[in-house]
Design an enzyme around this catalytic site. Structure first.
Site, short mmCIF file in Angstrom:
data_model
loop_
_atom_site.label_atom_id
_atom_site.label_comp_id
_atom_site.label_asym_id
_atom_site.label_seq_id
_atom_site.Cartn_x
_atom_site.Cartn_y
_atom_site.Cartn_z
N ARG B 122 0.79 -1.13 0.00
CA ARG B 122 0.11 -0.01 -0.02
C ARG B 122 0.62 1.26 -0.05
NH1 ARG B 122 -2.76 -2.74 4.16
NH2 ARG B 122 -4.23 -3.96 3.39
N LYS B 144 2.01 11.38 -11.03
CA LYS B 144 1.29 10.67 -11.76
C LYS B 144 2.04 9.27 -11.91
CE LYS B 144 -1.73 13.61 -14.39
NZ LYS B 144 -1.88 13.93 -15.83
N GLU B 186 8.06 19.50 -24.98
CA GLU B 186 7.21 20.01 -23.43
C GLU B 186 8.19 21.19 -22.91
OE1 GLU B 186 4.87 18.31 -22.49
OE2 GLU B 186 4.96 16.33 -23.60
N LYS B 230 6.76 22.88 -13.93
CA LYS B 230 6.00 21.82 -13.68
C LYS B 230 5.35 21.78 -12.03
CE LYS B 230 4.03 17.34 -14.37
NZ LYS B 230 3.89 16.29 -14.90
N GLU B 240 -4.97 17.39 -10.10
CA GLU B 240 -5.61 17.59 -11.36
C GLU B 240 -7.26 18.11 -11.09
OE1 GLU B 240 -5.17 14.28 -14.05
OE2 GLU B 240 -4.59 15.60 -15.26
N ARG B 244 -3.96 22.25 -13.31
CA ARG B 244 -3.13 21.27 -14.10
C ARG B 244 -3.27 21.08 -15.35
NH1 ARG B 244 -0.27 16.70 -10.27
NH2 ARG B 244 0.55 15.32 -11.83
N ASN B 248 -1.81 20.52 -20.46
CA ASN B 248 -2.28 19.74 -21.51
C ASN B 248 -2.10 20.72 -22.85
OD1 ASN B 248 -2.87 17.29 -21.45
ND2 ASN B 248 -5.11 17.48 -21.32
N HIS B 251 -1.58 19.27 -26.27
CA HIS B 251 -2.09 17.75 -26.18
C HIS B 251 -3.31 17.40 -26.64
CE1 HIS B 251 1.74 18.04 -23.75
NE2 HIS B 251 1.70 16.72 -23.46
N HIS B 255 -2.53 14.44 -29.00
CA HIS B 255 -3.07 13.04 -28.69
C HIS B 255 -3.94 12.53 -29.73
CE1 HIS B 255 -2.80 13.53 -24.05
NE2 HIS B 255 -1.75 12.95 -24.64
N HIS B 268 5.55 11.50 -29.38
CA HIS B 268 4.64 12.44 -28.62
C HIS B 268 4.98 13.68 -28.66
CE1 HIS B 268 2.23 13.42 -25.13
NE2 HIS B 268 3.21 14.16 -24.71
N1 LIG Z 1 3.80 10.50 -15.29
C1 LIG Z 1 3.94 11.66 -15.78
O1 LIG Z 1 3.38 12.71 -15.40
C2 LIG Z 1 4.15 11.49 -17.33
C3 LIG Z 1 4.29 12.77 -18.08
C4 LIG Z 1 4.54 12.53 -19.50
C5 LIG Z 1 4.71 11.39 -20.00
N2 LIG Z 1 4.65 10.30 -19.20
C6 LIG Z 1 4.81 8.81 -19.71
O2 LIG Z 1 6.25 8.87 -20.09
C7 LIG Z 1 6.57 7.99 -21.23
C8 LIG Z 1 7.32 8.43 -22.24
O3 LIG Z 1 8.61 8.81 -21.67
P1 LIG Z 1 10.05 8.79 -22.53
O4 LIG Z 1 9.64 9.95 -23.70
O5 LIG Z 1 11.00 9.19 -21.52
O6 LIG Z 1 9.99 7.50 -23.20
P2 LIG Z 1 10.86 6.10 -22.66
O7 LIG Z 1 10.89 5.91 -21.24
O8 LIG Z 1 10.36 5.02 -23.53
O9 LIG Z 1 12.14 6.63 -23.46
C9 LIG Z 1 12.58 6.86 -24.42
C10 LIG Z 1 13.60 5.87 -25.16
O10 LIG Z 1 14.84 6.76 -24.82
C11 LIG Z 1 15.63 5.74 -24.10
N3 LIG Z 1 16.51 6.57 -23.12
C12 LIG Z 1 16.00 6.97 -22.01
N4 LIG Z 1 16.97 7.91 -21.48
C13 LIG Z 1 18.00 7.69 -22.23
C14 LIG Z 1 19.39 8.02 -21.93
N5 LIG Z 1 19.86 8.80 -21.12
N6 LIG Z 1 20.34 7.48 -22.89
C15 LIG Z 1 19.78 6.71 -23.94
N7 LIG Z 1 18.80 6.31 -24.06
C16 LIG Z 1 17.78 6.65 -23.13
C17 LIG Z 1 14.64 4.93 -23.32
O11 LIG Z 1 15.15 3.38 -23.25
C18 LIG Z 1 13.77 4.56 -24.57
O12 LIG Z 1 14.08 3.84 -25.68
C19 LIG Z 1 5.05 7.53 -21.56
O13 LIG Z 1 4.67 6.33 -21.27
C20 LIG Z 1 4.29 8.31 -21.20
O14 LIG Z 1 3.11 8.14 -20.59
C21 LIG Z 1 4.34 10.33 -17.87
ZN LIG Z 2 3.29 15.62 -22.97
#
Ligand SMILES: NC(=O)c1ccc[n+]([C@@H]2O[C@H](COP(=O)([O-])OP(=O)(O)OC[C@H]3O[C@@H](n4cnc5c(N)ncnc54)[C@H](O)[C@@H]3O)[C@@H](O)[C@H]2O)c1
Ligand SMILES: [Zn+2]
Ligand SMILES: NC(=O)c1ccc[n+]([C@@H]2O[C@H](COP(=O)([O-])OP(=O)(O)OC[C@H]3O[C@@H](n4cnc5c(N)ncnc54)[C@H](O)[C@@H]3O)[C@@H](O)[C@H]2O)c1
Ligand SMILES: [Zn+2]
Lengths: 367, 367
Positions: B122, B144, B186, B230, B240, B244, B248, B251, B255, B268
């Site tokens: 939990r 999130k 972003e 942020k 949210e 917040r 978006n 987005h 999206h 994205h």
């Molecule tokens: N929690 C939140 O508030 C929030 C906000 C925005 C996005 N997200 C989520 O985040 C995800 C997207 O994140 P992302 O763009 O980081 O994707 P990701 O984690 O898939 O990373 C993108 C690619 O870059 C590689 N990578 C990352 N860091 C690296 C580094 N330093 N050197 C070499 N390669 C590296 C990863 O292995 C992957 O192949 C989505 O699932 C999205 O839903 C969450």
């Molecule tokens: Zn985004």
């Protein structure tokens, strides 16, 4: 006859309504809650057969859009797999952030529905309608939700407070006697650790071993006092920082017994009853509690048809071993909740293995 | 060079530390956090190969007990199945309530590790060490967490704030260029909706399309200003409720484009860039924003090597349809974030399908 309690939290306070036929009044409650139009009722087949129609009709009469999902009954289905089925159903019914899950069932249904609600769209509403005594006085209140991991109970979960708890004492009439008594163990617990008045009301009753011996008034009082006790403790300690630990009274040794008997021979309430008897005697031996009150507790347990003796086939060393592996153990010290007087208890890590085994020995000889 | 920000919440405030080599300083941070001795690092193979050893050594040097678990890389592994693997590992390592998960990776690793931490026992601690630009400025901050349902992104999850966010800008040197630019979308977003100073710093740079063109100072400023933006928004609206929503920006249409191109052709960040361009033009058309500022935004997007035009094969009607099915739509009205001036934006549901399609038409003609 209506008792209205409230669980006061920093955010998200909520109401517990206890009254015969409250299920058919759900429409008014829903309207006052300011939730969205979509509702998903979760139950098991047996309970839904008994009470589903009444509930669904009442929801529809209030112009909410309602669907339901039936999960298989039993603790062994309290798994992520069942949660995934709820997710699929939530998706199919296009639930939104303002939508509401309703749990109609015992603690198993309540915990799973609560967890699905906690994690669908990062949190939607949940209403608890507990149908077992244990779920009424314990599982439905306090926001603990979750499922089991194949290797341990309740390891996966979240805190997610319900928007409302509705308790209809009348649904207990279909509850198996042994389940009723299991719930009574928690009721006695509240009497010992929190509410001396409740304890005395229980003492004053002639029989407590089956629901039919309880007057409507006594049952209403039992539910009201027990829910109030849980609500008080939870209000003061929402996320289990400290005080909430006293709810574990009887559960330390109780859990060990459940686990060592494979969660089958002895049910949870029976194990807690034995655990309270053991903890009471430890409290007496260590000078926390009077012998007289400890005996009054044991008489109440016996009057309820619950056991006070440790199953003879259990080895004391195995019990001690199991106590040490409890997930709440800190730095190797087992924490015990010990009564000080009826209506008040304290937590200590000063109980030595020697004391525990000496007391368990006396509890086993009797049997 | 160290920037220390804080995310101020009612409960559970936390620090964001941004500095070259901060990974090897983790020991001091851990000691100051008052967490238990057990730590589980979660990463993917590629990232762990690059940075795992440095991190693990630093944790061990501070006398914490550390293990690690490698999850497969990629959005398609952001599932409950991966979470179950983390549960199994947590069990195997006997994690306790005081134990800590550390996410070392992009947003995918961060979201999954956060969700496992939110739901194991939990809720245990989580520290985010984001390694992609997107995760640094967005995913790691705000609590999130979650995974995808086979039929929709991020449908399963929980709010669970990290205890700490550690950002080492140097790890970006191994990030693929296209991922860098995705994160920059972003960053530009924060400039437009929240931080005019950040916007001007970006404008002043000669090139922004690859990391190597950024000075160490500019990169540090980009990270600091973006994380601050942020953190500001999240502090004011943890769960949210309202504000917040401005995050978006870009987005809404973004999206729709991601979804219609099957989450493959356009990533994205690219989709958000296009979405910002469209939203900017809508804002101008509706009198919210000046044409001049909207063009400054588009120039910045282009300088970053990101697209501003809607892919020509997309049908406008399909885009409108997809907008309407968005999970954030209330009562059939699409909500748009529109800039009012650089550094400030508002939310409105007054954007009609006619306006949207007129603007998209101009954005497609250009390509
Ligand atoms: N929690 C939140 O508030 C929030 C906000 C925005 C996005 N997200 C989520 O985040 C995800 C997207 O994140 P992302 O763009 O980081 O994707 P990701 O984690 O898939 O990373 C993108 C690619 O870059 C590689 N990578 C990352 N860091 C690296 C580094 N330093 N050197 C070499 N390669 C590296 C990863 O292995 C992957 O192949 C989505 O699932 C999205 O839903 C969450
Ligand atoms: Zn985004
Ligand atoms: N969340 C919490 O704070 C909390 C607290 C205590 C226990 N629990 C959990 O609750 C569960 C135990 O709850 P439980 O004892 O209610 O078990 P349960 O839900 O399995 O119910 C016990 C049995 O009684 C049946 N039943 C329930 N109501 C009935 C009725 N009105 N008529 C006929 N049959 C009925 C059920 O179908 C089941 O077969 C455990 O999983 C435990 O972990 C949770
Ligand atoms: Zn119990």
């Amino acid at each position: 006859m209506l008792s209205n309690l409230s669980v006061n939290l920093e955010q998200n306070s909520y109401q517990i309504a206890i009254a015969p036929n409250v299920l058919s009044e759900i429409g008014n409650y829903l309207k006052s809650l300011n939730v969205g139009n979509k509702i998903l009722v979760v139950s098991n087949a047996m309970i839904f057969d008994e009470y589903g129609e009444t509930l669904i009709n009442a929801i529809q009469a209030a112009n909410f859009s309602v669907s339901h999902h039936i999960l298989p009954a039993g603790e062994r289905h309290k798994t992520l797999l069942s949660i995934q089925k709820l997710y699929d159903q939530a998706l199919e019914n296009h639930l939104e952030r303002s939508s509401t899950f309703i749990a109609l069932g015992g603690g198993v249904i309540g915990d799973m529905t609560g967890f699905a609600a906690a994690t669908w769209l990062r949190g939607v509403n949940v209403i608890q309608i507990p149908t077992s005594l244990l779920a009424m006085v314990d599982a439905s209140i306090g926001g603990k939700t979750g499922v089991n991991h194949p290797q341990g109970k309740n390891l996966i979960g979240a805190f997610h407070q319900p928007k409302l708890v509705l308790i209809d004492p009348q649904v207990l009439k279909t509850l198996p006697h042994r389940e009723f008594r299991a719930g009574m163990a928690e009721v006695i617990k509240y009497g010992v650790i929190w509410d001396a008045d409740l304890f005395q009301q229980l003492e004053a009753a002639e029989r407590l071993d089956e629901l039919e011996y309880l007057s409507v008034e006594l049952l209403q009082n039992i539910l009201t006092h027990s829910c109030q006790a849980k609500a008080d403790v939870v209000s003061k300690d929402e996320k289990e920082g400290g005080l909430r630990a006293i709810l574990n009274y009887g559960h330390t040794v109780g859990h060990a017994i459940e686990s060592l008997t494979g969660y089958s021979l002895v049910n949870h309430g029976e194990a807690v009853a034995i655990g309270m008897s053991v903890a009471g005697k430890i409290a007496v031996k260590m000078g926390y509690w009077s012998e007289v009150e400890s005996q009054r507790q044991d008489q109440l347990i016996i009057k309820t048809g619950l056991p006070t003796t440790v199953p003879p086939m259990l080895e004391i060393d195995d019990i001690l071993e199991t106590l040490k592996s409890d997930k709440k153990v800190k730095a190797g010290k087992v924490r015990f909740v010990l009564p000080q007087q009826i209506g008040s208890a304290t937590v200590t890590d000063q109980v030595t293995p020697d004391i525990i085994s000496a007391v368990i020995k006396t509890c086993q000889e009797k049997s």
